[in-house]
Motif scaffolding. Sequence first.
Motif, short mmCIF file in Angstrom:
data_model
loop_
_atom_site.label_atom_id
_atom_site.label_comp_id
_atom_site.label_asym_id
_atom_site.label_seq_id
_atom_site.Cartn_x
_atom_site.Cartn_y
_atom_site.Cartn_z
N HIS A 106 -1.13 9.98 -15.39
CA HIS A 106 -0.94 8.65 -15.98
C HIS A 106 0.47 8.53 -16.54
N SER A 287 -13.84 6.46 -25.50
CA SER A 287 -13.33 5.18 -25.02
C SER A 287 -11.82 5.22 -24.71
N ARG A 291 -8.51 6.91 -17.43
CA ARG A 291 -9.64 7.13 -16.52
C ARG A 291 -9.32 8.27 -15.56
N ARG A 293 -10.41 12.16 -13.79
CA ARG A 293 -10.76 13.46 -14.35
C ARG A 293 -9.54 14.38 -14.41
N THR A 311 -6.07 14.51 -20.05
CA THR A 311 -7.15 13.57 -20.36
C THR A 311 -8.43 13.91 -19.60
N ARG A 312 -9.55 13.58 -20.24
CA ARG A 312 -10.88 13.72 -19.63
C ARG A 312 -11.06 15.08 -18.95
#
Length: 435
Positions: A106, A287, A291, A293, A311-312
Amino acid sequence: MPRAAHEHLSPTSIPPLAALPAEPDVAVIGAGAAGIGAARRLLARGLSVAVLEARPRLGGRTVTTALRGHPVDLGAHWLHAGPINPLVSLGFARGEPLRRAAQESHLWIGRRPGRPAEELAFGRAWSVADRAMTDGARLNGEDRPAATALPPGLGPWGRRVALVHGLVSGRPLTEVSLHDFPSMEYGDNFFIAGGYGAYLARLAAGLPVALDTPVAALDWAGEGVRLDLGSRGTLRARAALVTAPMMVMQEPAPALRFAPDLPVPFRAAIDGFRTGIYEHVVLHWPSSPFRGRDRLASLIGGRLQPPGLLTRVDGTPFHYFELDVPLAARLDAARAGADGARRLVRETLAEQVGRGSLRDLAVPAVTEWRHDPWSRGSWAVVPPGHTKARDLLKEVIAERIWFAGEALSREQWGTAGGAFAEGERAAEAIASQLR
Ligand SMILES: Cc1cc2nc3c(=O)[nH]c(=O)nc-3n(C[C@H](O)[C@H](O)[C@H](O)COP(=O)(O)OP(=O)(O)OC[C@H]3O[C@@H](n4cnc5c(N)ncnc54)[C@H](O)[C@@H]3O)c2cc1C
């Protein structure tokens, strides 16, 4: 002894271990990746082994704990350098649940996702910078700080590239050897379900390891070696393999002493490393706007920037917000501790994504490897001019003391895979000498 903020978090598993032989061929100091790799290989070569581990658990700087029912790594998480990492090939051979890391990441600029043209410019800055650093190391005979090879004119992208390289190098590029820099091969990474620490613990099953057994001193004055185990007495062996982190053995207050002290070149090699810092602030953030994985996120724009954000993790609501040298120094100067790290993360993310997006953000764990007495940092960093130390420490001392660990690896320094490979290399050297 002071405890680092993460040390109360227990590992997801401690496998059954074997009893120590009374007078082994080889005493291995430390049950991290290097010690585990070495012990497995020494046993396979028919030698008797005793592994002495200071902590009440295995894995050293790899450990998996359970947070809200999920396995979460507090140390190493990425299996870097897939093609040359022995823990990847071994994992595939054992049928371990490995998966390739995503290439996508990202880019987030001033509270919005990056535009295609910005992503392109960012990608270009990375390749220009990497090429310049690789070429700089090859063309210039004299070692110098890696930062001096960064090309000018990359603007805000250049600052981001330097920040990320400084994070994964363990220190700002002004303090890292340019000659050491390109030897690190990060590409083609993997993750393992259940955690890297849990995987290392599985590999240690059945090994002769004594936990809670710090070695205070290694006496090599007479025949073989004699290990001072404090209240647990002494242990004699024909040879020793030392895998304790460099920072633990550094003067002026080493937690592992040598009697007599090491020959001057070895002492200088150990003391010349600098402390690498890389800490996880573990976020639980269902939240989060990110988005997909296991994706890295570059959050730029704004006064505060996370040097690293994964992230995630494993497709869960967990994220890693990474701390580098400047952020850790700021927390330490303010004596802010783990709660200070929590505040810093909130402040930074509020600026980057807006306070409204942080409603369900929790910070269940913060690591402090730099304050952990058995690591005193995240990994050992080679400053300009100290590149030869990694190879020098591969030499044997008096035919009975060897070293291994992440700091000795040329191609995979600072990694668990590099440490494991070094453990195996040292074990082969020991086996051929003792036979
Ligand atoms: C937060 C963090 C994230 C990281 N991320 C990654 C990653 O994603 N991928 C990656 O590959 N690497 C990563 N690393 C680096 C990686 O964890 C280390 O390079 C690697 O685990 C080092 O292995 P080692 O065997 O050399 O040392 P260690 O794992 O430190 O093992 C040495 C052992 O010696 C023990 N010991 C020390 N002194 C004594 C003594 N006197 N007596 C007895 N025992 C002693 C210690 O307790 C320890 O168990 C990360 C590190 C940190 C801290």
